[in-house]
Scaffold this motif. Structure first.
Motif, PDB file in Angstrom:
ATOM      1  N   PRO A   1      48.154  -2.103 -80.647  1.00 49.01           N
ATOM      2  CA  PRO A   1      50.023  -2.409 -80.882  1.00 49.01           C
ATOM      3  C   PRO A   1      49.709  -1.549 -81.674  1.00 49.01           C
ATOM      4  O   PRO A   1      49.010  -1.742 -82.959  1.00 49.01           O
ATOM      5  N   PRO A   2      50.988  -1.206 -82.088  1.00 40.88           N
ATOM      6  CA  PRO A   2      51.501  -0.328 -84.082  1.00 40.88           C
ATOM      7  C   PRO A   2      51.397  -1.594 -84.816  1.00 40.88           C
ATOM      8  O   PRO A   2      50.469  -1.067 -86.246  1.00 40.88           O
ATOM      9  N   SER A   3      51.375  -2.264 -84.553  1.00 41.40           N
ATOM     10  CA  SER A   3      51.601  -3.810 -85.602  1.00 41.40           C
ATOM     11  C   SER A   3      50.247  -3.903 -85.646  1.00 41.40           C
ATOM     12  O   SER A   3      50.177  -4.786 -86.576  1.00 41.40           O
ATOM     13  N   CYS A   4      49.407  -3.793 -85.302  1.00 41.37           N
ATOM     14  CA  CYS A   4      47.772  -4.238 -85.187  1.00 41.37           C
ATOM     15  C   CYS A   4      46.859  -3.114 -85.442  1.00 41.37           C
ATOM     16  O   CYS A   4      46.103  -3.269 -86.189  1.00 41.37           O
ATOM     17  N   LEU A   5      47.081  -2.186 -85.462  1.00 42.34           N
ATOM     18  CA  LEU A   5      46.525  -0.543 -86.131  1.00 42.34           C
ATOM     19  C   LEU A   5      45.209  -0.939 -87.588  1.00 42.34           C
ATOM     20  O   LEU A   5      44.866  -0.664 -87.513  1.00 42.34           O
ATOM     21  N   ALA A   6      46.737  -1.483 -88.536  1.00 39.28           N
ATOM     22  CA  ALA A   6      45.926  -1.947 -89.854  1.00 39.28           C
ATOM     23  C   ALA A   6      44.776  -2.538 -89.417  1.00 39.28           C
ATOM     24  O   ALA A   6      44.089  -2.341 -90.497  1.00 39.28           O
ATOM     25  N   VAL A   7      44.742  -3.871 -89.228  1.00 36.96           N
ATOM     26  CA  VAL A   7      43.823  -4.702 -88.659  1.00 36.96           C
ATOM     27  C   VAL A   7      42.893  -4.176 -88.237  1.00 36.96           C
ATOM     28  O   VAL A   7      41.925  -4.397 -88.743  1.00 36.96           O
ATOM     29  N   LEU A   8      42.666  -3.038 -86.985  1.00 32.84           N
ATOM     30  CA  LEU A   8      41.600  -2.683 -86.432  1.00 32.84           C
ATOM     31  C   LEU A   8      41.091  -1.752 -87.152  1.00 32.84           C
ATOM     32  O   LEU A   8      39.669  -1.912 -87.346  1.00 32.84           O
ATOM     33  N   ILE A   9      41.386  -1.158 -88.226  1.00 37.87           N
ATOM     34  CA  ILE A   9      41.239  -0.193 -89.752  1.00 37.87           C
ATOM     35  C   ILE A   9      40.700  -0.563 -90.252  1.00 37.87           C
ATOM     36  O   ILE A   9      40.069  -0.237 -90.742  1.00 37.87           O
ATOM     37  N   GLY A  10      40.368  -1.717 -90.882  1.00 31.90           N
ATOM     38  CA  GLY A  10      40.197  -2.298 -91.911  1.00 31.90           C
ATOM     39  C   GLY A  10      39.136  -3.161 -90.799  1.00 31.90           C
ATOM     40  O   GLY A  10      38.054  -3.179 -91.559  1.00 31.90           O
ATOM     41  N   LEU A  11      39.058  -3.662 -89.472  1.00 32.75           N
ATOM     42  CA  LEU A  11      37.629  -4.243 -88.984  1.00 32.75           C
ATOM     43  C   LEU A  11      36.422  -2.405 -89.472  1.00 32.75           C
ATOM     44  O   LEU A  11      35.621  -2.902 -89.333  1.00 32.75           O
ATOM     45  N   ALA A  12      37.535  -1.725 -88.464  1.00 28.22           N
ATOM     46  CA  ALA A  12      36.048  -0.674 -88.802  1.00 28.22           C
ATOM     47  C   ALA A  12      35.950  -0.058 -90.124  1.00 28.22           C
ATOM     48  O   ALA A  12      34.415   0.548 -89.852  1.00 28.22           O
ATOM     49  N   ASN A  13      36.532  -0.239 -91.495  1.00 22.28           N
ATOM     50  CA  ASN A  13      35.785   0.125 -92.564  1.00 22.28           C
ATOM     51  C   ASN A  13      34.580  -0.513 -92.250  1.00 22.28           C
ATOM     52  O   ASN A  13      33.802  -0.267 -93.373  1.00 22.28           O
ATOM     53  N   HIS A  14      34.828  -1.556 -92.447  1.00 23.88           N
ATOM     54  CA  HIS A  14      33.698  -2.781 -92.543  1.00 23.88           C
ATOM     55  C   HIS A  14      32.341  -2.858 -91.270  1.00 23.88           C
ATOM     56  O   HIS A  14      30.979  -3.272 -91.523  1.00 23.88           O
ATOM     57  N   ALA A  15      32.564  -2.395 -90.068  1.00 23.26           N
ATOM     58  CA  ALA A  15      31.309  -2.217 -89.476  1.00 23.26           C
ATOM     59  C   ALA A  15      30.809  -1.347 -89.694  1.00 23.26           C
ATOM     60  O   ALA A  15      30.541  -0.182 -90.140  1.00 23.26           O
ATOM     61  N   HIS A  16      29.743  -1.208 -88.851  1.00 22.48           N
ATOM     62  CA  HIS A  16      28.616  -0.527 -88.590  1.00 22.48           C
ATOM     63  C   HIS A  16      28.742   0.578 -88.040  1.00 22.48           C
ATOM     64  O   HIS A  16      30.123   0.678 -87.440  1.00 22.48           O
ATOM     65  N   ALA A  17      27.985   1.798 -87.500  1.00 27.86           N
ATOM     66  CA  ALA A  17      27.706   3.277 -86.855  1.00 27.86           C
ATOM     67  C   ALA A  17      28.098   2.886 -85.438  1.00 27.86           C
ATOM     68  O   ALA A  17      29.133   3.405 -84.754  1.00 27.86           O
ATOM     69  N   ASN A  18      27.920   1.653 -84.828  1.00 30.24           N
ATOM     70  CA  ASN A  18      28.281   1.672 -83.530  1.00 30.24           C
ATOM     71  C   ASN A  18      29.400   0.470 -83.501  1.00 30.24           C
ATOM     72  O   ASN A  18      29.326   0.129 -82.254  1.00 30.24           O
TER      73      ASN A  18
END
Length: 210
Positions: free
Chosen positions: A17-34
């Motif tokens: 959902p467009p409203s959740c994209l920023a939160v998903l990118i924030g999680l990806a910023n702290h995740a490992h390569a996998n």
């Protein structure tokens, strides 16, 4: 920060959902390569998305319900106090959406790779082979005025048009005249007296007249 996880969140994550994209990118910023072991705090995600922590909890629940994220190994935060342990999330990076052909990486310029316009090539022979400068005889410099003193600079080279002044001119300037014939211009009868104004001759003439 994982470039792979952020790229997946931006390009390949499906049904976000467009409203959740920023939160998903924030999680990806702290995740490992996998895409695993992302556990930023809700306050951190609220800072990223410019939202309240209540909205962050709602977005995380939506992403989990859609199967875009799932709870991961909570042992990654076991070293933190119990009341301050965030939830560990894993990204479902195995899920991917289809990218349109118009957005192919070779169909448009990519970030960091600006499109450069090639400079025109001049194929003229004179452009490829510039003329070799030849040594030309330089004309002698003219005397330049000395602006500080108002005098002109003189050349140290001897002049070919130089003329020696006449004996009379040199005598008038106070210089020494060239040696002349001692008999030239003297009285033939009285040595040492000028021929045109001989004193003894005048005396003899006056005596004869008397």
């Amino acid at each position: 920060m994982s470039v792979e996880a952020v790229s997946w969140a931006l390009n390949d994550a499906p049904d976000v959902p467009p409203s959740c994209l920023a939160v998903l990118i924030g999680l990806a910023n702290h995740a490992h390569a996998n895409g695993r072991a992302a556990y930023p705090s809700q306050e951190r995600l609220a800072h990223y998305a410019r939202k309240s922590t209540r909205s962050i909890r709602s977005d995380l629940a939506t992403l989990e319900r859609l199967g875009i994220i799932r709870r991961g190994d909570q042992r990654h935060v076991s070293h933190l106090p119990t009341d301050r342990r965030p939830v560990v999330w894993d990204l479902a990076m195995e899920r991917r959406r289809t990218v349109p052909d118009s957005l192919d990486s070779f169909a448009e310029p990519q970030s960091g790779r600006p499109t450069e316009v090639p400079e025109p090539v001049d194929n003229r022979p004179e452009a490829r082979f510039p003329p070799v400068p030849t040594d030309r005889k330089r004309a002698p410099k003219r005397p330049e005025a000395d602006f500080r003193s108002g005098r002109k600079q003189t050349s140290t080279e001897p002049s070919l048009n130089h003329q020696e002044p006449s004996p009379r001119a040199r005598s008038l300037r106070g210089g020494a005249a060239l040696p002349t014939d001692p008999r030239a211009g003297h009285c033939s009868r009285h040595r040492g007296s000028p021929a045109h104004n001989c004193g003894p001759c005048w005396a003899e003439r006056l005596g004869g007249a008397a």
